[in-house]
Design a protein around this motif. Structure first.
Motif, mmCIF file in Angstrom:
data_model
loop_
_atom_site.group_PDB
_atom_site.id
_atom_site.type_symbol
_atom_site.label_atom_id
_atom_site.label_comp_id
_atom_site.label_asym_id
_atom_site.label_seq_id
_atom_site.Cartn_x
_atom_site.Cartn_y
_atom_site.Cartn_z
ATOM 1 N N LEU A 62 37.965 12.175 -2.663
ATOM 2 C CA LEU A 62 39.017 13.158 -2.402
ATOM 3 C C LEU A 62 40.233 12.491 -1.792
ATOM 4 C CD1 LEU A 62 36.678 15.805 -0.775
ATOM 5 C CD2 LEU A 62 37.697 15.998 -3.050
ATOM 6 N N ARG A 63 41.411 13.028 -2.104
ATOM 7 C CA ARG A 63 42.638 12.572 -1.463
ATOM 8 C C ARG A 63 42.934 13.483 -0.279
ATOM 9 N NH1 ARG A 63 44.318 11.971 -6.930
ATOM 10 N NH2 ARG A 63 45.329 14.013 -6.846
ATOM 11 N N ILE A 64 43.459 12.886 0.788
ATOM 12 C CA ILE A 64 43.712 13.633 2.021
ATOM 13 C C ILE A 64 45.186 14.020 2.075
ATOM 14 C CG2 ILE A 64 43.658 13.543 4.536
ATOM 15 C CD1 ILE A 64 41.396 11.450 4.242
ATOM 16 N N SER A 65 45.438 15.316 2.052
ATOM 17 C CA SER A 65 46.811 15.813 2.146
ATOM 18 C C SER A 65 47.297 15.823 3.581
ATOM 19 C CB SER A 65 46.904 17.233 1.566
ATOM 20 O OG SER A 65 46.532 17.255 0.218
ATOM 21 N N GLY A 66 46.387 15.928 4.541
ATOM 22 C CA GLY A 66 46.770 15.959 5.945
ATOM 23 C C GLY A 66 45.553 16.116 6.827
ATOM 24 N N VAL A 67 45.706 15.729 8.082
ATOM 25 C CA VAL A 67 44.669 15.917 9.092
ATOM 26 C C VAL A 67 45.206 16.912 10.115
ATOM 27 C CG1 VAL A 67 43.264 14.807 10.866
ATOM 28 C CG2 VAL A 67 43.787 13.583 8.756
ATOM 29 N N ILE A 68 44.418 17.931 10.425
ATOM 30 C CA ILE A 68 44.870 19.017 11.294
ATOM 31 C C ILE A 68 43.891 19.200 12.444
ATOM 32 C CG2 ILE A 68 45.437 21.486 11.406
ATOM 33 C CD1 ILE A 68 45.985 21.353 8.379
ATOM 34 N N LEU A 69 44.416 19.336 13.655
ATOM 35 C CA LEU A 69 43.585 19.635 14.808
ATOM 36 C C LEU A 69 43.007 21.042 14.646
ATOM 37 C CD1 LEU A 69 42.586 18.845 17.658
ATOM 38 C CD2 LEU A 69 44.661 19.917 18.556
ATOM 39 N N LEU A 70 41.689 21.155 14.715
ATOM 40 C CA LEU A 70 41.040 22.445 14.456
ATOM 41 C C LEU A 70 41.428 23.505 15.476
ATOM 42 C CD1 LEU A 70 37.446 21.408 13.303
ATOM 43 C CD2 LEU A 70 39.332 22.269 11.921
ATOM 44 N N SER A 71 41.730 23.109 16.701
ATOM 45 C CA SER A 71 42.142 24.100 17.707
ATOM 46 C C SER A 71 43.476 24.737 17.341
ATOM 47 C CB SER A 71 42.238 23.444 19.085
ATOM 48 O OG SER A 71 40.971 23.018 19.521
ATOM 49 N N LEU A 72 44.375 23.954 16.733
ATOM 50 C CA LEU A 72 45.640 24.523 16.257
ATOM 51 C C LEU A 72 45.391 25.478 15.094
ATOM 52 C CD1 LEU A 72 47.989 21.394 16.260
ATOM 53 C CD2 LEU A 72 48.178 23.391 17.746
ATOM 54 N N ALA A 73 44.512 25.070 14.176
ATOM 55 C CA ALA A 73 44.194 25.909 13.024
ATOM 56 C C ALA A 73 43.528 27.207 13.458
ATOM 57 C CB ALA A 73 43.289 25.144 12.060
ATOM 58 N N SER A 74 42.544 27.112 14.363
ATOM 59 C CA SER A 74 41.867 28.314 14.849
ATOM 60 C C SER A 74 42.829 29.226 15.591
ATOM 61 C CB SER A 74 40.700 27.932 15.774
ATOM 62 O OG SER A 74 39.711 27.229 15.067
ATOM 63 N N GLY A 75 43.793 28.630 16.310
ATOM 64 C CA GLY A 75 44.763 29.430 17.040
ATOM 65 C C GLY A 75 45.624 30.283 16.121
ATOM 66 N N VAL A 76 45.985 29.731 14.962
ATOM 67 C CA VAL A 76 46.783 30.493 13.994
ATOM 68 C C VAL A 76 45.999 31.699 13.487
ATOM 69 C CG1 VAL A 76 47.839 30.397 11.702
ATOM 70 C CG2 VAL A 76 48.161 28.509 13.303
ATOM 71 N N MET A 77 44.701 31.500 13.234
ATOM 72 C CA MET A 77 43.875 32.570 12.689
ATOM 73 C C MET A 77 43.407 33.555 13.751
ATOM 74 S SD MET A 77 40.751 33.933 11.326
ATOM 75 C CE MET A 77 39.918 33.349 12.732
ATOM 76 N N SER A 78 43.109 33.062 14.952
ATOM 77 C CA SER A 78 42.377 33.863 15.929
ATOM 78 C C SER A 78 43.250 34.557 16.967
ATOM 79 C CB SER A 78 41.365 32.974 16.672
ATOM 80 O OG SER A 78 40.501 32.321 15.769
ATOM 81 N N LEU A 79 44.430 34.023 17.262
ATOM 82 C CA LEU A 79 45.231 34.538 18.367
ATOM 83 C C LEU A 79 46.486 35.249 17.873
ATOM 84 C CD1 LEU A 79 45.115 31.502 20.846
ATOM 85 C CD2 LEU A 79 43.593 33.483 20.755
ATOM 86 N N THR A 80 46.846 36.310 18.583
ATOM 87 C CA THR A 80 48.099 37.001 18.298
ATOM 88 C C THR A 80 49.244 36.284 19.009
ATOM 89 O OG1 THR A 80 47.939 38.480 20.205
ATOM 90 C CG2 THR A 80 46.856 39.185 18.161
ATOM 91 N N LYS A 81 50.463 36.635 18.648
ATOM 92 C CA LYS A 81 51.628 36.028 19.286
ATOM 93 C C LYS A 81 51.651 36.324 20.778
ATOM 94 C CE LYS A 81 56.673 35.801 18.822
ATOM 95 N NZ LYS A 81 57.847 36.312 18.071
ATOM 96 N N ASP A 82 51.291 37.556 21.152
ATOM 97 C CA ASP A 82 51.289 37.933 22.568
ATOM 98 C C ASP A 82 50.223 37.171 23.345
ATOM 99 O OD1 ASP A 82 53.373 39.669 22.249
ATOM 100 O OD2 ASP A 82 52.112 41.437 21.979
ATOM 101 N N GLU A 83 49.049 36.980 22.734
ATOM 102 C CA GLU A 83 47.982 36.243 23.408
ATOM 103 C C GLU A 83 48.394 34.804 23.683
ATOM 104 O OE1 GLU A 83 43.843 38.438 21.981
ATOM 105 O OE2 GLU A 83 44.819 37.011 20.641
ATOM 106 N N LYS A 84 49.142 34.204 22.761
ATOM 107 C CA LYS A 84 49.602 32.833 22.982
ATOM 108 C C LYS A 84 50.636 32.758 24.097
ATOM 109 C CE LYS A 84 48.877 31.255 18.228
ATOM 110 N NZ LYS A 84 49.522 30.742 16.994
ATOM 111 N N MET A 85 51.364 33.849 24.307
ATOM 112 C CA MET A 85 52.415 33.851 25.323
ATOM 113 C C MET A 85 51.852 34.050 26.729
ATOM 114 S SD MET A 85 55.372 33.173 24.045
ATOM 115 C CE MET A 85 56.343 33.639 25.481
ATOM 116 N N ILE A 86 50.917 34.977 26.901
ATOM 117 C CA ILE A 86 50.510 35.388 28.255
ATOM 118 C C ILE A 86 49.472 34.466 28.878
ATOM 119 C CG2 ILE A 86 51.013 37.802 27.756
ATOM 120 C CD1 ILE A 86 48.015 38.288 27.475
ATOM 121 N N GLY A 87 48.857 33.588 28.089
ATOM 122 C CA GLY A 87 47.828 32.700 28.620
ATOM 123 C C GLY A 87 46.443 33.133 28.190
#
Length: 419
Positions: A178-203
Motif C-alpha cells: 500500500l502507498r501511504i497518503s498521510g499519517v494522522i494522530l488518532l486523537s486528532l481524528a477521534s476528536g473530529v468525530m467524537s467532540l462538538t465545537k463547544d466541547e473543544k472550547m470549554i475543556g
C-alpha cells in the motif's frame, strides 16, 4: 467511481486492524466498505513482528475490498502511543501577492515556517495543527484565505513522534503493498468525530480505551492541548476474566463480549453460562453478576487512572466533561461506572454511519472525516476497480515498484504536506 471520491483509513491496533473505505459525495461522507482482522505482531501498542503485522494489514484490507469489489492502493494511517509529544510554535511570513490578498501559497509558507523547530534527532513531525491565524496583528482568524494584509502569522500545535515507531509502522504498510497518503494522530481524528465545537472550547477529555492502552487527549480553546497514554486497556479485563474463571484467554474474551457488564449493579443473577476450566474437562456455571464482579474493579482502576493522569497534566479543575470512545467502552454499564468514578458528566461517542456504529471504529471513521475536513480529498486513498485493473500488477504480488521514491524520501516529502 473516481479516485478523488475515495478516502481509505487504516487503524492498526493491538487487538484489531481495521480498514475503512469512505466515499465523498457532494461534501457528505458515506462509509461503503469496512474490513477487520485480528492484529498479530503487535504487543502493548508496539510492533514486535513485522511479517505478522503485514499479514494482518493485508487481511483487513482484503476484507474491505471484497465488500465493494475494488482494489485499495492508497491509505491514511493512524498513529498513537506513549512516544507522541506536543509543542507549540509560531510562524510569520510576509504576504507575497502584489494586491496583498492572502492565498494558498501564503498559508503554505506560514505553515512551513511554523515547522521550523528544534527537535531531538530521534523525533519527527507527524501533524501540524493551526490553532489560529493572525493578519497584521488581528487575532482569532480560522481561515485567512482572501483577506487583505501584509503580515501573516500562525500559532500551531506540532505533533511529534519517534522515528523508530513511525518508520516501523510505515514499513509494515508499505510491505503490505500500500502507498501511504498521510499519517494522522488518532486523537486528532477521534476528536473530529467524537467532540462538538463547544466541547473543544470549554475543556473536555477524550479518552480512547483500546485493548492495550488508553489514550487521553485534553481539548481546550478549540484545539488539542495535551495528550498522554496509559498502558492499560480492555486486554487487562480479559486477562482478569481468564484468571478468575480459570479459562483460556480467547474464551474469556468471548464471555466478556457476550455476557460482560462493567457495573455489578446492572448485572443479572439469572443470566448463566458454563465455563470449561483449564486443567480439567469439568464445566462450571457462572452468572453475569459473577462476571461483573471481576470486570468492575479493573474498569474502576482504568477510570481512576484517567482522572489521576488528567490531574497530572494540570487540567484537573479545567475539565468540564469526559467523552469515552474505543472498543473497551462498549461493555454495558461502562457509562454509569465512569460517571461515578470520574465525578463529572460523561458520554460515549459512536460513529453515526451504517456498518460502523461501534465505538471501536471511532478512530478509523474520524480519520476519514479529518482528511475530508483538513487535508482535502484530492489524492486521498485512491482505489481502482478490481475488474478494470485486472491487467495491472497485483497489490498482493510483492513490494512496490522500485521507481517509487525511497521510503525515507517519501516520509520527508509527506510531512511537508500536512495541515
Amino acid at each position: 467511481m473516481s479516485s478523488n471520491d475515495i478516502i481509505v483509513s487504516l487503524d492498526i491496533g493491538t487487538s484489531k486492524v481495521r480498514a475503512i473505505i469512505g466515499e465523498m459525495n457532494n461534501g457528505a461522507i458515506n462509509i461503503i466498505g469496512v474490513g477487520s482482522a485480528d492484529s498479530e505482531g503487535i504487543r502493548k501498542g508496539a510492533i514486535v513482528d513485522i511479517d505478522q503485522t503485514v499479514q494482518s494489514i493485508r487481511n483487513a484490507v482484503e476484507h474491505a475490498e471484497r465488500m465493494v469489489d475494488i482494489q485499495i492502493s492508497d491509505v491514511y494511517v493512524g498513529i498513537q502511543g506513549n512516544h507522541i509529544g506536543l509543542q507549540t510554535n509560531h510562524g510569520v511570513v510576509a504576504v507575497s501577492n502584489e494586491d496583498r490578498e492572502i492565498g494558498e501559497e501564503d498559508i503554505e509558507r506560514v505553515l512551513q515556517a511554523a515547522k521550523v523547530v528544534a527537535l531531538p534527532p530521534e523525533r519527527e513531525i507527524i501533524n501540524l495543527v493551526p490553532k489560529q491565524y493572525l493578519v497584521d496583528g488581528l487575532e482569532g482568524i480560522s481561515d485567512p484565505r482572501g483577506m487583505i494584509g501584509v503580515r501573516l502569522e500562525v500559532e500551531a500545535t506540532i505533533v511529534t513522534g519517534t522515528k523508530t515507531a513511525i518508520h516501523n509502522l510505515m514499513r509494515c504498510v508499505e510491505k503490505a503493498g500500500l502507498r501511504i497518503s498521510g499519517v494522522i494522530l488518532l486523537s486528532l481524528a477521534s476528536g473530529v468525530m467524537s467532540l462538538t465545537k463547544d466541547e473543544k472550547m470549554i475543556g473536555t477529555v477524550l479518552a480512547d480505551i483500546g485493548a492495550a492502552s488508553t489514550t487521553i487527549a485534553v481539548y481546550e480553546q478549540g484545539g488539542l492541548a495535551a495528550i498522554s497514554t496509559l498502558p492499560i486497556g480492555g486486554e487487562f479485563v480479559t486477562n482478569d476474566i481468564a484468571y478468575g474463571l480459570r479459562t483460556q484467554s480467547d474464551q474469556a474474551e468471548k464471555f466478556k463480549l457476550k455476557y460482560g457488564c462493567a457495573n455489578v449493579a446492572d448485572a443479572a443473577d439469572d443470566v448463566k453460562f458454563k465455563v470449561t476450566r483449564m486443567g480439567s474437562n469439568v464445566e462450571k456455571e457462572f452468572s453475569q453478576r459473577d462476571l461483573a464482579s471481576i470486570i468492575e474493579p479493573r474498569m474502576q482502576e482504568i477510570f481512576q487512572l484517567i482522572r489521576q493522569e488528567v490531574r497530572r497534566l494540570g487540567y484537573g479543575d479545567k475539565v468540564n466533561g469526559y467523552v469515552l470512545t474505543g472498543g473497551a467502552v462498549a461493555l454495558p454499564g461502562t457509562l454509569a461506572l465512569a460517571q461515578l468514578e470520574l465525578e463529572s458528566s460523561v458520554r460515549t461517542a459512536l460513529p453515526d454511519y451504517i456498518g460502523v456504529k461501534d465505538s471501536a471504529y471511532s478512530s478509523g471513521v474520524g480519520m476519514i472525516q479529518y482528511v475530508s475536513k483538513y487535508m482535502g480529498v484530492r489524492g486521498a486513498g485512491a482505489v481502482k476497480n478490481s475488474k478494470a485493473s485486472s491487467s495491472a500488477p497485483s497489490r498482493k504480488a510483492g513490494p512496490a515498484p522500485s521507481s517509487k521514491p525511497g521510503m525515507f524520501e517519501r516520509i520527508k516529502n509527506m510531512f511537508n504536506e500536512f495541515i
